[in-house]
Motif scaffolding. Structure first.
Motif, mmCIF file in Angstrom:
data_model
loop_
_atom_site.group_PDB
_atom_site.id
_atom_site.type_symbol
_atom_site.label_atom_id
_atom_site.label_comp_id
_atom_site.label_asym_id
_atom_site.label_seq_id
_atom_site.Cartn_x
_atom_site.Cartn_y
_atom_site.Cartn_z
ATOM 1 N N TRP A 32 0.969 16.459 -26.112
ATOM 2 C CA TRP A 32 0.899 16.773 -27.660
ATOM 3 C C TRP A 32 0.106 17.880 -27.727
ATOM 4 O O TRP A 32 -0.897 18.147 -27.433
ATOM 5 N N GLY A 34 -0.305 19.577 -30.885
ATOM 6 C CA GLY A 34 -0.983 19.700 -32.539
ATOM 7 C C GLY A 34 0.171 20.193 -33.314
ATOM 8 O O GLY A 34 1.163 19.434 -33.584
ATOM 9 N N GLU A 35 -0.035 21.227 -33.870
ATOM 10 C CA GLU A 35 0.935 21.637 -34.928
ATOM 11 C C GLU A 35 2.488 21.846 -34.391
ATOM 12 O O GLU A 35 3.454 21.664 -35.187
ATOM 13 N N LEU A 36 2.409 22.302 -33.048
ATOM 14 C CA LEU A 36 3.892 22.557 -32.574
ATOM 15 C C LEU A 36 4.673 21.357 -32.674
ATOM 16 O O LEU A 36 5.817 21.244 -32.968
ATOM 17 N N CYS A 37 3.979 20.199 -32.218
ATOM 18 C CA CYS A 37 4.672 18.877 -32.013
ATOM 19 C C CYS A 37 4.951 18.536 -33.542
ATOM 20 O O CYS A 37 6.094 17.896 -33.695
ATOM 21 N N HIS A 38 4.014 18.662 -34.621
ATOM 22 C CA HIS A 38 4.463 18.252 -35.859
ATOM 23 C C HIS A 38 5.531 18.841 -36.373
ATOM 24 O O HIS A 38 6.414 18.282 -37.143
ATOM 25 N N LYS A 39 5.571 20.430 -36.217
ATOM 26 C CA LYS A 39 6.911 21.136 -36.607
ATOM 27 C C LYS A 39 8.067 20.537 -35.809
ATOM 28 O O LYS A 39 9.236 20.516 -36.506
ATOM 29 N N THR A 42 8.984 17.140 -37.187
ATOM 30 C CA THR A 42 9.923 17.425 -38.733
ATOM 31 C C THR A 42 11.282 17.957 -38.546
ATOM 32 O O THR A 42 12.188 17.320 -39.169
#
Length: 168
Positions: A32, A34-39, A42
């Motif tokens: 995981w 962070g933000e890269l995984c969220h992007k 999505t």
């Protein structure tokens, strides 16, 4: 050339954020980011929408794109089928069907386990849901508009054969 879709990330995008972090965070396999995984999550969830919009943009000129942006949203009935399974080549665990008209959910057929069902049984169930939606709301529905795949672990049904219960 675009990068290849990472199957692990695509599977992770079907999970809720909490379970994805638990599985792939510091206590999981540690991938995981962070933000890269969220992007990525999505993108994988909305990939079909992004590709459709991109195709529309390149098919027409800039004027037609501007016209598309200024069009009001029509109230067209849409049937969405939710499949609870890990991958398309795995057996189907459960399914649910929803009717949306415009931006409102009008009806839902609650999830049902499909253990032992053949493809014909699944198709018949979906067609009967579409027929009942058409009759109940007096709308003309042409077929399934979209399908959504969810992990079997997100199955809301109780009791569920995937969730082990202690028998006393």
């Amino acid at each position: 050339m675009p990068t290849k879709i990472q199957d692990k990330c695509r599977q992770c995008s079907k999970l809720s954020v909490e379970s994805a972090i638990a599985r792939h965070g510091t206590e999981g396999d540690g991938c995981w980011v962070g933000e890269l995984c969220h992007k990525r999550r999505t993108y994988y969830k909305k990939r079909d929408l992004y590709n459709r919009n991109r195709r529309l943009k390149y098919q027409g000129d800039k004027e037609s794109v501007k016209q598309l942006e200024s069009i009001t949203i029509p109230s067209v009935p849409a049937v969405i089928v939710y499949f609870y399974r890990g991958r398309k080549d795995e057996p189907l665990h459960a399914l649910s069907v929803e009717l949306w008209v415009g931006q409102q959910r009008r009806a839902t057929r609650e999830p049902v386990h499909t253990l032992g069902w053949k493809e014909a049984n699944v198709r018949e169930y979906i067609l009967s849901a579409i027929a009942s939606f058409s009759q109940q709301y007096e709308v003309s529905i042409s077929g399934v508009t979209a399908t959504v795949e969810l992990k079997p672990s997100l199955c809301p049904l109780e009791p569920c054969p995937l969730k082990v219960e202690e028998i006393n």
